[in-house]
Design a protein around this motif. Structure first.
Motif, PDB file in Angstrom:
ATOM      1  N   GLY A  96      23.697 -45.317 -42.059  1.00 37.20           N
ATOM      2  CA  GLY A  96      23.394 -44.972 -40.603  1.00 37.20           C
ATOM      3  C   GLY A  96      23.464 -43.703 -40.265  1.00 37.20           C
ATOM      4  N   VAL A  97      23.078 -42.836 -41.147  1.00 36.62           N
ATOM      5  CA  VAL A  97      23.131 -41.154 -40.796  1.00 36.62           C
ATOM      6  C   VAL A  97      21.743 -40.995 -39.978  1.00 36.62           C
ATOM      7  N   PRO A  98      21.954 -40.562 -38.689  1.00 34.41           N
ATOM      8  CA  PRO A  98      20.600 -40.431 -38.001  1.00 34.41           C
ATOM      9  C   PRO A  98      19.686 -39.145 -38.237  1.00 34.41           C
ATOM     10  N   PHE A  99      19.268 -39.089 -39.415  1.00 34.63           N
ATOM     11  CA  PHE A  99      18.490 -37.895 -39.919  1.00 34.63           C
ATOM     12  C   PHE A  99      17.369 -37.567 -38.964  1.00 34.63           C
ATOM     13  N   THR A 100      16.878 -36.388 -38.717  1.00 37.58           N
ATOM     14  CA  THR A 100      16.033 -35.869 -37.882  1.00 37.58           C
ATOM     15  C   THR A 100      14.662 -36.224 -38.207  1.00 37.58           C
ATOM     16  N   VAL A 119      14.491 -30.130 -47.454  1.00 35.66           N
ATOM     17  CA  VAL A 119      15.969 -30.194 -46.931  1.00 35.66           C
ATOM     18  C   VAL A 119      15.677 -31.274 -45.619  1.00 35.66           C
ATOM     19  N   ILE A 120      16.278 -32.238 -45.931  1.00 39.14           N
ATOM     20  CA  ILE A 120      16.424 -33.524 -45.082  1.00 39.14           C
ATOM     21  C   ILE A 120      17.892 -33.106 -44.239  1.00 39.14           C
ATOM     22  N   HIS A 121      17.766 -33.253 -42.794  1.00 40.87           N
ATOM     23  CA  HIS A 121      18.879 -32.641 -42.012  1.00 40.87           C
ATOM     24  C   HIS A 121      18.966 -33.632 -40.566  1.00 40.87           C
ATOM     25  N   VAL A 122      20.010 -33.322 -39.987  1.00 43.67           N
ATOM     26  CA  VAL A 122      20.291 -33.821 -38.695  1.00 43.67           C
ATOM     27  C   VAL A 122      20.358 -32.511 -37.708  1.00 43.67           C
ATOM     28  N   ALA A 123      19.272 -32.022 -37.321  1.00 36.93           N
ATOM     29  CA  ALA A 123      19.164 -31.014 -36.325  1.00 36.93           C
ATOM     30  C   ALA A 123      19.863 -29.735 -37.247  1.00 36.93           C
ATOM     31  N   ASP A 124      20.656 -29.131 -36.684  1.00 36.68           N
ATOM     32  CA  ASP A 124      21.587 -27.910 -37.470  1.00 36.68           C
ATOM     33  C   ASP A 124      23.210 -28.326 -37.718  1.00 36.68           C
ATOM     34  N   LEU A 128      28.293 -32.835 -40.090  1.00 37.89           N
ATOM     35  CA  LEU A 128      28.955 -33.334 -38.974  1.00 37.89           C
ATOM     36  C   LEU A 128      28.610 -34.558 -38.762  1.00 37.89           C
ATOM     37  N   ALA A 129      27.223 -34.671 -39.050  1.00 30.49           N
ATOM     38  CA  ALA A 129      26.723 -36.181 -38.361  1.00 30.49           C
ATOM     39  C   ALA A 129      27.018 -37.048 -39.784  1.00 30.49           C
ATOM     40  N   VAL A 130      26.879 -36.645 -41.007  1.00 34.89           N
ATOM     41  CA  VAL A 130      27.273 -37.400 -42.087  1.00 34.89           C
ATOM     42  C   VAL A 130      28.794 -37.851 -42.190  1.00 34.89           C
ATOM     43  N   GLN A 131      29.588 -36.871 -41.826  1.00 33.15           N
ATOM     44  CA  GLN A 131      31.029 -37.053 -41.874  1.00 33.15           C
ATOM     45  C   GLN A 131      31.315 -38.082 -40.856  1.00 33.15           C
ATOM     46  N   ASP A 132      30.591 -37.828 -39.685  1.00 27.28           N
ATOM     47  CA  ASP A 132      31.152 -38.977 -38.488  1.00 27.28           C
ATOM     48  C   ASP A 132      30.761 -40.275 -38.774  1.00 27.28           C
ATOM     49  N   THR A 133      29.445 -40.488 -39.435  1.00 21.73           N
ATOM     50  CA  THR A 133      28.831 -41.875 -39.844  1.00 21.73           C
ATOM     51  C   THR A 133      29.876 -42.378 -40.891  1.00 21.73           C
ATOM     52  N   LEU A 134      30.437 -41.614 -41.987  1.00 17.46           N
ATOM     53  CA  LEU A 134      31.241 -42.192 -42.982  1.00 17.46           C
ATOM     54  C   LEU A 134      32.549 -42.447 -42.480  1.00 17.46           C
ATOM     55  N   THR A 135      33.181 -41.405 -41.762  1.00 18.81           N
ATOM     56  CA  THR A 135      34.414 -41.651 -41.210  1.00 18.81           C
ATOM     57  C   THR A 135      34.775 -42.784 -40.252  1.00 18.81           C
TER      58      THR A 135
END
Length: 525
Positions: A96-100, A119-124, A128-135
């Protein structure tokens, strides 16, 4: 004593992704020094490098990694990581990581050292986005026991038990909330404790990055390799109120220019790739210009791209700088280099295995051979994902070893510390002389000075550790000094300049690339 099938020490991307993969099959303990949200992974801004575009190729990503790593990389390990890139990104998307996204699908940015946008990313704020999703998933998974505000003191090995067996059986862990030491037994232990940026005065790392896993594994008899290669990120925000705020590599990737205070660009004098040169070159160039001109900082200018572009691509950097009175849409950003990434670490194979049976490593604490003498931007989170999965697969495929009875932590001969100031003073002294003597540019004389000071500190800390009850701060200081010692000893072994290790006494690069490897002499039984 608490028993689990797998003990994971560290709760960044490597630790959490391993826990989620393991939890379907076994009982997992996940040890986190602070909260699950507090890790270096969560601070990663740029993104994750992977070959996702049809115009890109596996071979190009491998080649870029080898060039950045100054040909010290292990080629099979590099290929293994790059070939597993797409699979790792797909797993994160499944979580569920919301990549840009953009019109073509997922937006890919380009960073220094890369020959393509990959480089795939979630804004800048990717980490944080990856960590929030997994946590959120980790907290909701029944088979994972989360131990927050817990810090591992040492691994429990056959050597400690007196059996002589070269195997890990778990760890002693301090509950920082009440000072109680618990014994955690597990036939398999994964170190995912991250790097050691806090050994330096200026770092982009969180306070948790104190080299714990590297120091523990070295004490347990594991080989440690290439610790001299500390990556200094070229662009950390220079501001008295901003603690360790990173200005992403992607700012240069999207057209940011480095300037002197008078507005003059300088990178073309150092490398034909200018701002898009690999990090080690850019950091050394900034260090050179600052020392030559007596500057406190240089400036990174992206204002020419316009406010809409900046708000769209770098919303978090824009907002944070505005809070500090810097409008990056109309003025340049003051920046300095800062210790950022530990390229060396615990030697592991392609299955994440260390020299000690039942002990695995993944992420920044490891030395897999991927990074060589300098990490290519955004390869770090990819390494976390690929090697944590490799370790999980090996753990699940191996036969479970019965645990012996493990002794409790012995506090019978220690007392409460009478002088906590010793710890804070030693911590401060260590970080200052490491910055001065073992920084971006080194000399043999500086390294010898650092080694002498480390020796004095080690003796003082060992005495403190032997006589007083362990505390969170004492454990971190003990590990930081041990890690600093490994960095200096590796640096003294390398009689050349390569990648992140630049020596004024040995400015040339040798024809053959060799690893520096250290191993503690185990006592004879």
């Amino acid at each position: 004593m608490q028993n689990f099938d797998v003990l994971i020490i560290g709760s960044g991307l490597a630790g959490q992704s391993a826990a989620l993969r393991l939890a379907k099959h076994c009982r997992v303990a996940l040890v986190s020094k602070r909260s699950l949200e507090d890790s270096a992974s969560g601070w990663a801004q740029g993104g994750i490098a992977a070959v996702l575009d049809s115009r890109d190729s596996i071979e190009a990503h491998i080649q870029d990694t080898l060039i950045a790593g100054a040909w010290l990389n292990d080629e099979p390990a590099t290929r293994f990581v790059v070939e597993n890139g797409r699979h790792s990104i797909e797993w994160l998307i499944e979580q569920g990581v919301p990549f840009t996204k953009d019109d073509a699908g997922y937006h890919l940015t380009r960073e220094g050292g890369h020959s393509a946008r990959r480089v795939i990313h979630v804004a800048d704020a990717t980490g944080l986005a990856v960590q929030d999703t997994l946590t959120k998933k980790v907290r909701a998974t029944p088979n994972i026991t989360v131990l927050e505000s817990h810090i591992a003191i040492d691994l429990i090995t056959g050597e400690k038990l007196g059996t002589g067996e070269n195997r890990c059986f778990g760890a002693y862990v301090l509950d920082s909330r009440n000072g109680e030491v618990i014994t955690i037994g597990a036939p398999n232990t994964l170190i995912a404790t991250g790097g050691a940026g806090k050994v330096y005065l200026y770092t982009t790392n969180p306070d948790t990055s104190t080299g714990d896993g590297i120091a523990m594994a070295y004490r347990a008899g594991c080989r440690v390799s290439n610790m001299e290669f500390i990556q200094f990120h070229p662009t950390c925000l220079y501001h008295p109120q901003a603690k360790s705020f990173l200005i992403s590599e992607a700012v240069r990737g999207e057209g940011g220019l480095l300037r002197l205070p008078d507005g003059t660009r300088f990178m073309l004098e150092h490398d034909e790739r200018a701002e898009l040169a690999p990090r080690d070159i850019v950091a050394r160039a900034i260090d050179f210009e600052m020392k030559k001109r007596g500057l406190d900082c240089v400036f990174l200018d992206i204002s020419h791209k316009g406010e809409d572009f900046i708000r769209n691509h770098f919303p978090n950097i824009h907002a944070r700088c505005l809070e500090l009175g810097i409008d990056i849409a109309s003025e340049p950003i003051p920046v300095v280099p800062a210790a950022h990434y530990t390229c060396g670490g615990i030697v592991s194979d392609l299955k994440g295995r260390t020299d000690v049976a039942g002990l695995y490593v993944a992420g920044e604490a490891s030395c897999t051979g991927l990074h060589g003498a300098n990490r290519l931007a955004s390869n770090s989170l990819l390494e976390c994902l690929v090697f944590s999965e490799a370790a999980v697969n090996d753990i699940l495929a191996s036969k479970t070893k019965a645990l012996p009875t493990l002794p409790h932590w012995d506090e019978s001969r220690v007392t409460d510390a009478d002088e906590e100031v010793v710890i804070s003073h030693n911590w401060d002294e260590l970080r200052r002389f490491m910055w001065d003597y073992v920084g971006i540019v080194r000399t043999t004389k500086r390294l010898k000075r650092a080694k002498h000071r480390i020796g004095l500190l080690m003796r003082e800390i060992d005495e403190f550790y032997a006589n007083f009850r362990v505390s969170h701060d004492l454990i971190e200081l003990r590990n930081l000094v041990a890690t600093a010692d490994l960095i200096v000893r590796c640096a003294m072994q390398r009689k050349e300049s390569r990648g992140l290790h630049f020596s004024r006494d040995y400015p040339e690069m040798l024809g053959k690339a060799k690893n520096t490897v250290l191993r503690r002499r185990l006592p004879k039984h």
